[in-house]
Scaffold this active site. Structure first.
Site, mmCIF file in Angstrom:
data_model
loop_
_atom_site.group_PDB
_atom_site.id
_atom_site.type_symbol
_atom_site.label_atom_id
_atom_site.label_comp_id
_atom_site.label_asym_id
_atom_site.label_seq_id
_atom_site.Cartn_x
_atom_site.Cartn_y
_atom_site.Cartn_z
ATOM 1 N N GLY A 26 0.834 -1.200 0.000
ATOM 2 C CA GLY A 26 0.000 0.000 0.000
ATOM 3 C C GLY A 26 0.867 1.248 0.000
ATOM 4 O O GLY A 26 2.015 1.227 -0.470
ATOM 5 N N GLY A 29 4.138 0.858 2.328
ATOM 6 C CA GLY A 29 5.019 -0.187 1.804
ATOM 7 C C GLY A 29 5.695 0.261 0.519
ATOM 8 O O GLY A 29 6.894 0.049 0.303
ATOM 9 N N ASN A 115 0.009 1.952 12.915
ATOM 10 C CA ASN A 115 -0.355 2.991 13.875
ATOM 11 C C ASN A 115 -1.210 2.368 14.971
ATOM 12 O O ASN A 115 -1.756 1.280 14.807
ATOM 13 C CB ASN A 115 -1.180 4.085 13.188
ATOM 14 C CG ASN A 115 -0.296 5.173 12.607
ATOM 15 O OD1 ASN A 115 0.815 5.397 13.071
ATOM 16 N ND2 ASN A 115 -0.797 5.846 11.584
ATOM 17 N N ALA A 141 2.602 9.041 3.607
ATOM 18 C CA ALA A 141 2.419 8.645 2.213
ATOM 19 C C ALA A 141 0.942 8.408 1.954
ATOM 20 O O ALA A 141 0.216 7.949 2.832
ATOM 21 C CB ALA A 141 3.199 7.363 1.931
ATOM 22 N N LYS A 197 1.951 8.709 20.028
ATOM 23 C CA LYS A 197 1.302 8.916 18.734
ATOM 24 C C LYS A 197 -0.174 8.510 18.819
ATOM 25 O O LYS A 197 -1.050 9.178 18.262
ATOM 26 C CB LYS A 197 2.022 8.112 17.649
ATOM 27 C CG LYS A 197 1.565 8.486 16.261
ATOM 28 C CD LYS A 197 2.467 7.965 15.171
ATOM 29 C CE LYS A 197 2.003 8.490 13.818
ATOM 30 N NZ LYS A 197 2.509 7.730 12.703
ATOM 31 N N ASN A 201 -3.450 10.725 17.849
ATOM 32 C CA ASN A 201 -4.424 10.218 16.874
ATOM 33 C C ASN A 201 -5.806 10.071 17.501
ATOM 34 O O ASN A 201 -6.824 10.342 16.849
ATOM 35 C CB ASN A 201 -3.968 8.855 16.335
ATOM 36 C CG ASN A 201 -2.823 8.987 15.338
ATOM 37 O OD1 ASN A 201 -2.627 10.041 14.757
ATOM 38 N ND2 ASN A 201 -2.062 7.929 15.149
ATOM 39 N N ASN A 205 -8.196 11.972 15.037
ATOM 40 C CA ASN A 205 -8.765 11.176 13.936
ATOM 41 C C ASN A 205 -10.270 10.937 14.018
ATOM 42 O O ASN A 205 -10.981 11.137 13.022
ATOM 43 C CB ASN A 205 -8.028 9.838 13.824
ATOM 44 C CG ASN A 205 -6.621 10.011 13.291
ATOM 45 O OD1 ASN A 205 -6.107 11.126 13.225
ATOM 46 N ND2 ASN A 205 -5.978 8.930 12.922
ATOM 47 N N ASN A 215 -8.119 18.400 9.687
ATOM 48 C CA ASN A 215 -7.647 18.323 11.076
ATOM 49 C C ASN A 215 -7.899 19.609 11.870
ATOM 50 O O ASN A 215 -8.363 19.562 13.002
ATOM 51 C CB ASN A 215 -6.147 18.006 11.104
ATOM 52 C CG ASN A 215 -5.850 16.596 10.619
ATOM 53 O OD1 ASN A 215 -6.761 15.856 10.258
ATOM 54 N ND2 ASN A 215 -4.581 16.224 10.609
HETATM 55 N N1 LIG Z 1 0.538 5.850 5.009
HETATM 56 C C1 LIG Z 1 1.239 6.462 5.946
HETATM 57 O O1 LIG Z 1 1.718 7.592 5.760
HETATM 58 C C2 LIG Z 1 1.454 5.814 7.290
HETATM 59 C C3 LIG Z 1 2.245 6.494 8.242
HETATM 60 C C4 LIG Z 1 2.450 5.901 9.481
HETATM 61 C C5 LIG Z 1 1.906 4.662 9.764
HETATM 62 N N2 LIG Z 1 1.140 4.044 8.826
HETATM 63 C C6 LIG Z 1 0.569 2.737 9.164
HETATM 64 O O2 LIG Z 1 1.031 1.786 8.216
HETATM 65 C C7 LIG Z 1 0.013 0.821 7.959
HETATM 66 C C8 LIG Z 1 -0.241 0.778 6.449
HETATM 67 O O3 LIG Z 1 -0.750 2.043 6.055
HETATM 68 P P1 LIG Z 1 -1.002 2.386 4.519
HETATM 69 O O4 LIG Z 1 -1.432 3.798 4.483
HETATM 70 O O5 LIG Z 1 0.149 1.961 3.714
HETATM 71 O O6 LIG Z 1 -2.248 1.434 4.210
HETATM 72 P P2 LIG Z 1 -2.706 0.855 2.804
HETATM 73 O O7 LIG Z 1 -2.372 1.821 1.734
HETATM 74 O O8 LIG Z 1 -4.122 0.405 2.977
HETATM 75 O O9 LIG Z 1 -1.763 -0.426 2.607
HETATM 76 C C9 LIG Z 1 -1.982 -1.664 3.204
HETATM 77 C C10 LIG Z 1 -1.691 -2.718 2.171
HETATM 78 O O10 LIG Z 1 -1.707 -4.005 2.770
HETATM 79 C C11 LIG Z 1 -2.226 -4.900 1.810
HETATM 80 N N3 LIG Z 1 -2.678 -6.125 2.452
HETATM 81 C C12 LIG Z 1 -3.768 -6.348 3.223
HETATM 82 N N4 LIG Z 1 -3.830 -7.635 3.616
HETATM 83 C C13 LIG Z 1 -2.741 -8.245 3.068
HETATM 84 C C14 LIG Z 1 -2.243 -9.572 3.093
HETATM 85 N N5 LIG Z 1 -2.890 -10.545 3.761
HETATM 86 N N6 LIG Z 1 -1.105 -9.860 2.425
HETATM 87 C C15 LIG Z 1 -0.444 -8.905 1.733
HETATM 88 N N7 LIG Z 1 -0.882 -7.601 1.659
HETATM 89 C C16 LIG Z 1 -2.009 -7.291 2.325
HETATM 90 C C17 LIG Z 1 -3.360 -4.111 1.194
HETATM 91 O O11 LIG Z 1 -3.730 -4.684 -0.031
HETATM 92 P P3 LIG Z 1 -5.143 -4.283 -0.700
HETATM 93 O O12 LIG Z 1 -4.993 -2.866 -1.129
HETATM 94 O O13 LIG Z 1 -5.217 -5.260 -1.814
HETATM 95 O O14 LIG Z 1 -6.179 -4.480 0.371
HETATM 96 C C18 LIG Z 1 -2.723 -2.752 1.032
HETATM 97 O O15 LIG Z 1 -2.028 -2.658 -0.199
HETATM 98 C C19 LIG Z 1 -1.208 1.271 8.766
HETATM 99 O O16 LIG Z 1 -1.292 0.547 9.960
HETATM 100 C C20 LIG Z 1 -0.944 2.739 9.056
HETATM 101 O O17 LIG Z 1 -1.522 3.156 10.271
HETATM 102 C C21 LIG Z 1 0.898 4.582 7.586
#
Ligand SMILES: NC(=O)c1ccc[n+]([C@@H]2O[C@H](COP(=O)([O-])OP(=O)(O)OC[C@H]3O[C@@H](n4cnc5c(N)ncnc54)[C@H](OP(=O)(O)O)[C@@H]3O)[C@@H](O)[C@H]2O)c1
Length: 319
Positions: A26, A29, A115, A141, A197, A201, A205, A215
């Site tokens: 996502g 990642g 998070n 991101a 954090k 949140n 949130n 926000n």
């Molecule tokens: N984005 C940020 O800036 C940020 C910052 C700090 C912390 N975080 C934390 O990081 C985590 C991810 O955030 P995100 O924004 O990247 O979320 P996201 O965009 O929803 O990414 C999550 C990814 O995980 C995949 N996924 C779900 N189940 C899976 C499985 N069984 N096997 C393999 N992949 C799987 C999802 O695929 P599908 O799309 O196909 O469902 C999606 O691509 C969250 O807990 C968030 O709180 C994010």
């Protein structure tokens, strides 16, 4: 600088033997995959099934607004993995890891980027002998389109051990992650940092999701003004009950309001998830506060009310 090279052979690329697997392709990642050196990093297919293509192509807009074409492989095996980054949502992480963990070397560090709290403890309790670490990051991101990731804000990432066998591995993990050029530091008190954090949140949130606002807009709302002091009292009581250094409700409210002001034009991840029809992480933020408070004989009616209201906004969510 994001790494646009596409070599998938670390020895030919001149890099050492880092093989970093990313579970969760996502926003976060893909951000890490783009900044880590190409040739060291690939994505773990869902359920470790055969991916429909060998490579994942996407575009990254870096934090200076520059575009980069990124190509990273889908991994076909995990046996040589030296580091696994779990960047799935909190509610998906335990099951996602369970599907693939038997393929990982026993000594491979697993870094959890979720998070909130609750999912990290669940993973550490399920595999206590594995080296499991948690990361708290202020990198931001988002993914406005399936093949596009925006590095919305540059920040810092703190990494610390959750299980005993991870204690001596933090430096190795930091070395591998630092090849991204992103700022990575060790954190001996990672739970404290995650709680800090979570508290911010929890105070921003759910209000942004319920009020469907940015926000900064929560600060003048009656929902926020009517409940923020009680919310901060619930948080302060629980943080103390968890054995962490005490914070006064006033300190917590100041932190929440400062972050809401500093990010006033931003859309929170919870509002973004709600708007995008995705499950929110409310169960790991205010829901975690309500659940842990109950377990410790404390009351947290405001956190429970906010959890219930956010879930009522998203009836498809049933964690
Ligand atoms: N984005 C940020 O800036 C940020 C910052 C700090 C912390 N975080 C934390 O990081 C985590 C991810 O955030 P995100 O924004 O990247 O979320 P996201 O965009 O929803 O990414 C999550 C990814 O995980 C995949 N996924 C779900 N189940 C899976 C499985 N069984 N096997 C393999 N992949 C799987 C999802 O695929 P599908 O799309 O196909 O469902 C999606 O691509 C969250 O807990 C968030 O709180 C994010």
């Amino acid at each position: 600088m994001p790494s646009s090279r596409t070599s998938s052979n670390p020895s030919q690329s001149g890099l050492e033997d880092d093989r970093i697997a990313i579970l969760g392709a996502g926003a976060l990642g893909r951000l890490w995959a783009a900044y880590l050196p190409a040739g060291t990093t690939g994505f773990v297919p869902r359920n470790a099934s055969a991916p429909s293509s060998f490579k994942l192509n996407y575009h990254l807009e870096d934090d200076n607004g520059r575009e980069h074409a990124i190509v990273r492989p889908w991994l076909t095996g995990l046996s040589g993995t030296t580091l696994l980054l779990a960047t799935t949502k909190a509610g998906d992480t335990l099951d996602a890891l369970a599907d693939i963990i038997d393929q990982l070397p026993d000594t491979c560090p697993i870094v959890l980027f979720q998070n909130g709290l609750g999912s990290q403890q669940a993973v550490a309790e399920r595999w206590p002998w594995r080296p499991i670490l948690a990361a708290s990051t202020t990198e931001a991101a988002n993914r406005p389109a399936p093949d596009r990731v925006v590095h919305a804000a540059r920040g810092h990432t703190w990494v610390g051990a959750l299980t005993d066998s991870a204690a001596g591995l933090t430096a190795t993990v930091i070395r591998q992650l630092s090849r991204s050029g992103l700022e990575v530091r060790g954190e001996a008190r990672i739970l404290e940092r995650l709680w800090g954090k979570l508290a911010v949140n929890a105070g921003i949130n759910p209000f942004t999701a319920i009020l469907d606002c940015r926000n900064g807009d929560i600060l003048e709302s009656s929902l926020f003004l009517d409940h923020i002091d009680a919310l901060c009292e619930e948080l302060a009581r629980l943080i103390t009950a968890e054995g962490l250094p005490a914070h006064s409700p006033r300190e917590l409210r100041d932190d929440i309001e400062r972050v809401a002001r500093n990010t006033s034009a931003n859309t929170s991840s919870m509002r973004g998830d709600f708007q995008g029809g995705r499950a929110t992480e409310i169960d790991y933020i205010n829901g975690h506060v309500a659940r842990r408070s109950r377990e410790l004989g404390l009351d947290a009616p405001v956190n429970q009310m906010l959890t219930d209201r956010v879930k009522a906004l998203a009836p498809h969510q049933d964690l």
